[in-house]
Structure formats: structure tokens, C-alpha cells
Design a protein around this motif. Structure first.
Motif, PDB file in Angstrom:
ATOM      1  N   TRP A 178       3.720   1.055   6.131  1.00  0.00           N
ATOM      2  CA  TRP A 178       3.534   1.542   4.764  1.00  0.00           C
ATOM      3  C   TRP A 178       4.283   2.860   4.599  1.00  0.00           C
ATOM      4  O   TRP A 178       4.361   3.670   5.527  1.00  0.00           O
ATOM      5  CB  TRP A 178       2.062   1.821   4.480  1.00  0.00           C
ATOM      6  N   CYS A 179       4.807   3.083   3.413  1.00  0.00           N
ATOM      7  CA  CYS A 179       5.416   4.364   3.076  1.00  0.00           C
ATOM      8  C   CYS A 179       5.219   4.610   1.586  1.00  0.00           C
ATOM      9  O   CYS A 179       4.806   3.724   0.842  1.00  0.00           O
ATOM     10  CB  CYS A 179       6.898   4.389   3.455  1.00  0.00           C
ATOM     11  N   LYS A 180       5.487   5.843   1.182  1.00  0.00           N
ATOM     12  CA  LYS A 180       5.329   6.232  -0.215  1.00  0.00           C
ATOM     13  C   LYS A 180       6.643   6.839  -0.680  1.00  0.00           C
ATOM     14  O   LYS A 180       7.237   7.668   0.017  1.00  0.00           O
ATOM     15  CB  LYS A 180       4.192   7.248  -0.339  1.00  0.00           C
ATOM     16  N   ASP A 181       7.104   6.431  -1.867  1.00  0.00           N
ATOM     17  CA  ASP A 181       8.382   6.928  -2.375  1.00  0.00           C
ATOM     18  C   ASP A 181       8.217   8.239  -3.156  1.00  0.00           C
ATOM     19  O   ASP A 181       7.107   8.743  -3.322  1.00  0.00           O
ATOM     20  CB  ASP A 181       9.107   5.851  -3.194  1.00  0.00           C
ATOM     21  N   LYS A 182       9.322   8.754  -3.656  1.00  0.00           N
ATOM     22  CA  LYS A 182       9.318  10.044  -4.347  1.00  0.00           C
ATOM     23  C   LYS A 182       8.586  10.024  -5.685  1.00  0.00           C
ATOM     24  O   LYS A 182       8.299  11.070  -6.252  1.00  0.00           O
ATOM     25  CB  LYS A 182      10.746  10.555  -4.533  1.00  0.00           C
ATOM     26  N   TYR A 183       8.261   8.831  -6.181  1.00  0.00           N
ATOM     27  CA  TYR A 183       7.490   8.708  -7.417  1.00  0.00           C
ATOM     28  C   TYR A 183       6.005   8.481  -7.142  1.00  0.00           C
ATOM     29  O   TYR A 183       5.213   8.344  -8.066  1.00  0.00           O
ATOM     30  CB  TYR A 183       8.042   7.582  -8.292  1.00  0.00           C
ATOM     31  N   GLY A 184       5.641   8.389  -5.856  1.00  0.00           N
ATOM     32  CA  GLY A 184       4.249   8.207  -5.471  1.00  0.00           C
ATOM     33  C   GLY A 184       3.818   6.761  -5.285  1.00  0.00           C
ATOM     34  O   GLY A 184       2.662   6.485  -4.979  1.00  0.00           O
ATOM     35  N   LEU A 185       4.756   5.817  -5.441  1.00  0.00           N
ATOM     36  CA  LEU A 185       4.441   4.399  -5.298  1.00  0.00           C
ATOM     37  C   LEU A 185       4.456   4.013  -3.818  1.00  0.00           C
ATOM     38  O   LEU A 185       5.359   4.397  -3.077  1.00  0.00           O
ATOM     39  CB  LEU A 185       5.469   3.566  -6.067  1.00  0.00           C
ATOM     40  N   SER A 186       3.445   3.275  -3.391  1.00  0.00           N
ATOM     41  CA  SER A 186       3.343   2.844  -1.990  1.00  0.00           C
ATOM     42  C   SER A 186       4.049   1.511  -1.779  1.00  0.00           C
ATOM     43  O   SER A 186       3.978   0.621  -2.626  1.00  0.00           O
ATOM     44  CB  SER A 186       1.875   2.701  -1.576  1.00  0.00           C
ATOM     45  N   TRP A 187       4.693   1.402  -0.638  1.00  0.00           N
ATOM     46  CA  TRP A 187       5.454   0.216  -0.260  1.00  0.00           C
ATOM     47  C   TRP A 187       5.020  -0.236   1.128  1.00  0.00           C
ATOM     48  O   TRP A 187       4.730   0.600   1.985  1.00  0.00           O
ATOM     49  CB  TRP A 187       6.949   0.522  -0.216  1.00  0.00           C
ATOM     50  N   GLN A 188       5.036  -1.527   1.364  1.00  0.00           N
ATOM     51  CA  GLN A 188       4.867  -2.091   2.701  1.00  0.00           C
ATOM     52  C   GLN A 188       6.211  -2.704   3.077  1.00  0.00           C
ATOM     53  O   GLN A 188       6.672  -3.637   2.418  1.00  0.00           O
ATOM     54  CB  GLN A 188       3.794  -3.173   2.711  1.00  0.00           C
ATOM     55  N   ILE A 189       6.825  -2.181   4.112  1.00  0.00           N
ATOM     56  CA  ILE A 189       8.132  -2.655   4.572  1.00  0.00           C
ATOM     57  C   ILE A 189       7.868  -3.446   5.851  1.00  0.00           C
ATOM     58  O   ILE A 189       7.680  -2.865   6.931  1.00  0.00           O
ATOM     59  CB  ILE A 189       9.097  -1.470   4.818  1.00  0.00           C
ATOM     60  N   ILE A 190       7.835  -4.761   5.725  1.00  0.00           N
ATOM     61  CA  ILE A 190       7.257  -5.631   6.747  1.00  0.00           C
ATOM     62  C   ILE A 190       8.215  -6.766   7.116  1.00  0.00           C
ATOM     63  O   ILE A 190       8.826  -7.371   6.233  1.00  0.00           O
ATOM     64  CB  ILE A 190       5.934  -6.241   6.209  1.00  0.00           C
ATOM     65  N   PRO A 191       8.303  -7.119   8.415  1.00  0.00           N
ATOM     66  CA  PRO A 191       9.128  -8.278   8.789  1.00  0.00           C
ATOM     67  C   PRO A 191       8.521  -9.569   8.240  1.00  0.00           C
ATOM     68  O   PRO A 191       7.297  -9.692   8.125  1.00  0.00           O
ATOM     69  CB  PRO A 191       9.115  -8.267  10.318  1.00  0.00           C
TER      70      PRO A 191
END
Length: 163
Positions: free
Chosen positions: A119-132
Motif C-alpha cells: 500500500w502507498c499514498k499519493d500526493k493527493y492523499g489517495l491510497s493505492w495497493q500496488i500488487i502482483p
């Protein structure tokens, strides 16, 4: 067939910049599978409001539509509110290999303290799951699950080696 459920994102006053950023990130991905990314339309707020919630919103995004990897998203500039994005909702990016994971993590992660288990969070505060793409299959192995719980960005080779 038209997409029936569409994620709608509320930004304070940076919806257009966010749309352009996300489209640029996805169009630049290592594989061609994300090329269907574009800003489709931007409808600005009209001018002339000097009071109320629309004061100062002239030219900001009343309704925006963009696509990431062919998936439609809507957004708007709603002005500052009592709520923000949080980890209760995230966008999941299925990656075909480590190069894609590395790429998206590098481009999207802007809050190091929010990084955990892919999981990570971008500069706008939106969370992302970067997953295989095959993460679910890998997580049937207890040692792989234990290894993943110690990771920030997912390292596929480390999950595969955990036996």
C-alpha cells in the motif's frame, strides 16, 4: 458495455491536476495494458458566485471524467471539507511483474510512513495497493504471508523465495 459502477473522487481544488497526474503515470507504465488512460472531459464551475460554497470555484472542476487502463473515474473539486481520503478506500493496481510494481510505487508513493504490504499514498492523499497479479496464489503460503507483512513495497522474488 458502459461501466455501471464508477469511482468518484472528491478533491479540494486540485482535481484537474490529479487527473492529469494519474493519466501521465498510467500511460507511462512499462506494459501496454495501461495505455488506455486519458482525460475524457472537464466541465468547469461557472463564474459569478461571490458567496456560498461556489464562491472562488470558477474554473475549477465541477465534473471531470478520466480513464486509467480503460477504467472510468469521475472527480470534482468540492472545496475544503471536513473529510479527506483515507485507507478505508484504496485503488488496486494489479501488476504483471516487479518492473510494474517498482514503476507504480515510485510514481505514486508520496507518504513513506503510509507504505505497508504494497500500500502507498499519493500526493493527493489517495491510497493505492500496488500488487502482483498472482498475489492471492502467493499468499496461500504462510511463510510468504509472513514475508509480505514485513514489506513496504512488494518484492515478488522475496515472496517466491519464502517457502
Amino acid at each position: 458495455m458502459q461501466q455501471k459502477v464508477i469511482t468518484h473522487l472528491w478533491f479540494d481544488k486540485e482535481a484537474e491536476a490529479a487527473m492529469n497526474f494519474y493519466v501521465e503515470v498510467f500511460k507511462g507504465a512499462p506494459s501496454q495494458s495501461f495505455n488506455a488512460s486519458e482525460v475524457v472531459r472537464v466541465t468547469p464551475y461557472p463564474g459569478g458566485f461571490t458567496e456560498g460554497p461556489m464562491a472562488g470555484m470558477a474554473g475549477k472542476v465541477l465534473n471531470g471524467e478520466f480513464k486509467l487502463g480503460g477504467v472510468t473515474f469521475y472527480c470534482l473539486d468540492g472545496g475544503k471539507q471536513e473529510f479527506n481520503f483515507n485507507e478505508a478506500v484504496s485503488l488496486y493496481v494489479g501488476c504483471q511483474d516487479q518492473a510494474e510494481i517498482d514503476y507504480f510505487y515510485e510514481k505514486l508513493s508520496a507518504v513513506p510512513e503510509a507504505e505497508i504490504c504494497g500500500w502507498c499514498k499519493d500526493k493527493y492523499g489517495l491510497s493505492w495497493q500496488i500488487i502482483p497479479n498472482d498475489m492471492e496464489k502467493m499468499m496461500t503460503n504462510k511463510k510468504a504471508m509472513e514475508a509480505m507483512l514485513k514489506m513496504k513495497k512488494i518484492i515478488i522474488a522475496d515472496l517466491q523465495a519464502a517457502k
